[in-house]
Each structure stands twice: as C-alpha cells, then as structure tokens.
Design a protein around this motif. Structure first.
Motif, PDB file in Angstrom:
ATOM      1  N   ARG A   1      32.153  21.740 -37.930  1.00 48.28           N
ATOM      2  CA  ARG A   1      31.214  23.015 -37.186  1.00 48.28           C
ATOM      3  C   ARG A   1      31.139  23.997 -38.284  1.00 48.28           C
ATOM      4  O   ARG A   1      32.230  24.712 -38.218  1.00 48.28           O
ATOM      5  CB  ARG A   1      31.726  23.411 -35.931  1.00 48.28           C
ATOM      6  CG  ARG A   1      30.943  24.389 -35.193  1.00 48.28           C
ATOM      7  CD  ARG A   1      31.501  24.763 -33.974  1.00 48.28           C
ATOM      8  NE  ARG A   1      30.689  25.674 -33.250  1.00 48.28           N
ATOM      9  CZ  ARG A   1      30.731  27.066 -33.411  1.00 48.28           C
ATOM     10  NH1 ARG A   1      31.596  27.552 -34.154  1.00 48.28           N
ATOM     11  NH2 ARG A   1      30.118  27.954 -32.735  1.00 48.28           N
TER      12      ARG A   1
ATOM     13  N   SER B   1      32.943  21.050 -27.656  1.00 48.87           N
ATOM     14  CA  SER B   1      32.544  21.961 -28.707  1.00 48.87           C
ATOM     15  C   SER B   1      30.845  22.084 -28.464  1.00 48.87           C
ATOM     16  O   SER B   1      30.550  23.265 -28.480  1.00 48.87           O
ATOM     17  CB  SER B   1      32.617  21.609 -29.849  1.00 48.87           C
ATOM     18  OG  SER B   1      32.295  22.425 -30.967  1.00 48.87           O
TER      19      SER B   1
ATOM     20  N   HIS C   1      37.259  19.697 -37.265  1.00 51.09           N
ATOM     21  CA  HIS C   1      37.513  19.260 -36.098  1.00 51.09           C
ATOM     22  C   HIS C   1      37.961  17.647 -36.073  1.00 51.09           C
ATOM     23  O   HIS C   1      37.364  16.759 -36.473  1.00 51.09           O
ATOM     24  CB  HIS C   1      36.704  19.089 -34.763  1.00 51.09           C
ATOM     25  CG  HIS C   1      36.444  20.662 -34.640  1.00 51.09           C
ATOM     26  ND1 HIS C   1      36.905  21.138 -33.489  1.00 51.09           N
ATOM     27  CD2 HIS C   1      35.589  21.671 -35.139  1.00 51.09           C
ATOM     28  CE1 HIS C   1      36.321  22.462 -33.124  1.00 51.09           C
ATOM     29  NE2 HIS C   1      35.646  22.698 -34.199  1.00 51.09           N
TER      30      HIS C   1
ATOM     31  N   GLU D   1      36.316  15.887 -27.619  1.00 50.62           N
ATOM     32  CA  GLU D   1      36.467  17.071 -28.505  1.00 50.62           C
ATOM     33  C   GLU D   1      34.979  17.425 -28.800  1.00 50.62           C
ATOM     34  O   GLU D   1      34.605  18.552 -29.058  1.00 50.62           O
ATOM     35  CB  GLU D   1      37.427  16.938 -29.659  1.00 50.62           C
ATOM     36  CG  GLU D   1      37.355  18.296 -30.559  1.00 50.62           C
ATOM     37  CD  GLU D   1      38.441  18.216 -31.466  1.00 50.62           C
ATOM     38  OE1 GLU D   1      38.792  19.148 -32.071  1.00 50.62           O
ATOM     39  OE2 GLU D   1      39.168  16.885 -31.695  1.00 50.62           O
TER      40      GLU D   1
END
Length: 227
Positions: free
Chosen positions: A190, A22, A199, A18
């Motif tokens: 983020r 990103s 996240h 992940e």
C-alpha cells in the motif's frame, strides 16, 4: 493518492482478512469504481473476473454505488467519462502488456493516475511501475520492457511460489535487469503519497540473489529446500 499493488486474490474466498481490513479503511461505501480490463477483446473472461472481484468486495463488506468497466465495449470518449466520474480505478490481472497497450491506445493514462485510489492485482500491479519489466508468458517468456503508469519507482513480481523452481528462475532472470520485490499471493503493498507499507511477506531480489530472513540466497534449489 493511495495505490495498492496486490499479488493475487483468492477466486473462492476473496480478499484475505488483512487485505479486506486495509481496503475497508480506504474505501467508503456507495462510491464509484471503474475496472480496467487486461484484455479489452476478451469480453467473456473480463466479465467473469469482474464478477469475482465484485463478489470479493461484497464479502469484505464493501459495496459500490456504480461499477463501471472499460474494455472494447466502450469508446475512448466513454472511457474518459467513466473515469472522470469514478473515485477508484481497479487495474485487473491478466495480460500485462495488452493492458498497458490498451490504456495507451485509449489515451486514459492520465485519467487513471489522477484518481485518488488505484488498486491493481498481478498485471495491474506490474503496470503501476515507472518502467515495467517481466518475462511474458503470452510472448513465449520473452523479456518485455516498456513504460508503465509511473505510480511507483520499484518493480514487483507477483505470485511468488517457493516450490516452483521454474518461476524462481524467472524471477532471478528478471532481477539481473532490475531489482524486484517478489510477493506471495497473500501479500500486498500500500502506497500513500509516496510512503510504502508492506503487508505480509515480501522478498527483495537483485542480480540473481534473494534476501530471506536477512540472508542472501542465489541457489534456487537451496531456496526450495529452505521453504
């Protein structure tokens, strides 16, 4: 502006899937990154950690045109020049207070925050706050407060481990001075132009109370048994 607040990066495996996905959306290949050391004097450790981070980016399929590093081996003028050429700034983990102290000493705060993409891990995430606060392991766990980079108006606490009672006590202690967002190592935040994206799992802690699955917990042993 985009900035990442990461809790931890696995030294062997690099970014999680992940994290990597990103970052790949935000980072183009063949651009320039500058790493900011957490301890400008500890050259050996800094070089080792920089190599681990570059390896993590490579594993994620991200390659840079140039990889600069700011520590005591460059002058203040050289540091400013390197940052002016850079697309990305990476604030390394380690000694949180020393990192911000060196940034101020080199007068590169504005040079850092003017970049389009800023990534921090651990100490580098803590220092993105407007007002940094934490218990400093390098200062006998003294409560430390100072002005950070001002990229976000909240405070994170990295490396959340529900099985570590002493660390949970540390988080709860700091939460009596300021609300916190506690992040396990795999999680990250983020931010893009003020919009916050979480996240992975994250836990809000305030005044010695942690929110887990919409329930409030103030008993640390209860949290350890719960997880």
């Amino acid at each position: 502006m985009i900035n990442y607040l990461m809790s931890g990066i696995d030294k062997e495996n690099g970014f999680t899937s992940e994290q990597a996905a990103s970052l790949k959306k935000d980072i183009k290949n063949n651009i320039i990154i500058t790493f900011i050391a957490s301890d400008f004097d500890n050259i050996e450790k800094t070089d080792k950690n920089k190599n681990l981070l570059i390896d993590a980016f490579n594993k994620a399929g991200i390659n840079f045109k140039c990889e600069y590093l700011v520590d005591k081996r460059v002058s203040k003028e050289e540091a400013k020049e390197l940052l002016s050429e850079s697309n990305i700034v990476f604030l390394m983990g380690g000694d949180t207070y020393k990192e911000m102290q060196s940034i101020n000493e080199y007068d590169i705060k504005e040079d850092i925050v003017s970049r389009d993409l800023i990534i921090g891990v651990s100490a580098g995430s803590l220092n993105q706050s407007k007002n940094v606060i934490y218990l400093d392991e390098y200062q006998d766990y003294k409560l430390v407060k100072y002005e950070g980079l001002g990229l976000v108006d909240f405070n994170i606490y990295p490396h959340l481990d529900f099985k570590n009672e002493e660390f949970l006590k540390e988080i709860f202690t700091v939460s009596n001075d300021t609300p916190l967002i506690a992040l396990p190592n795999e999680s990250f935040i983020r931010c893009e132009n003020g919009k916050i994206e979480y996240h992975g799992n994250y836990y809000k802690v305030r005044n010695g109370v942690m929110i887990i699955n919409d329930k409030e917990y103030s008993n640390i042993k209860e949290i350890v048994n719960l997880k």
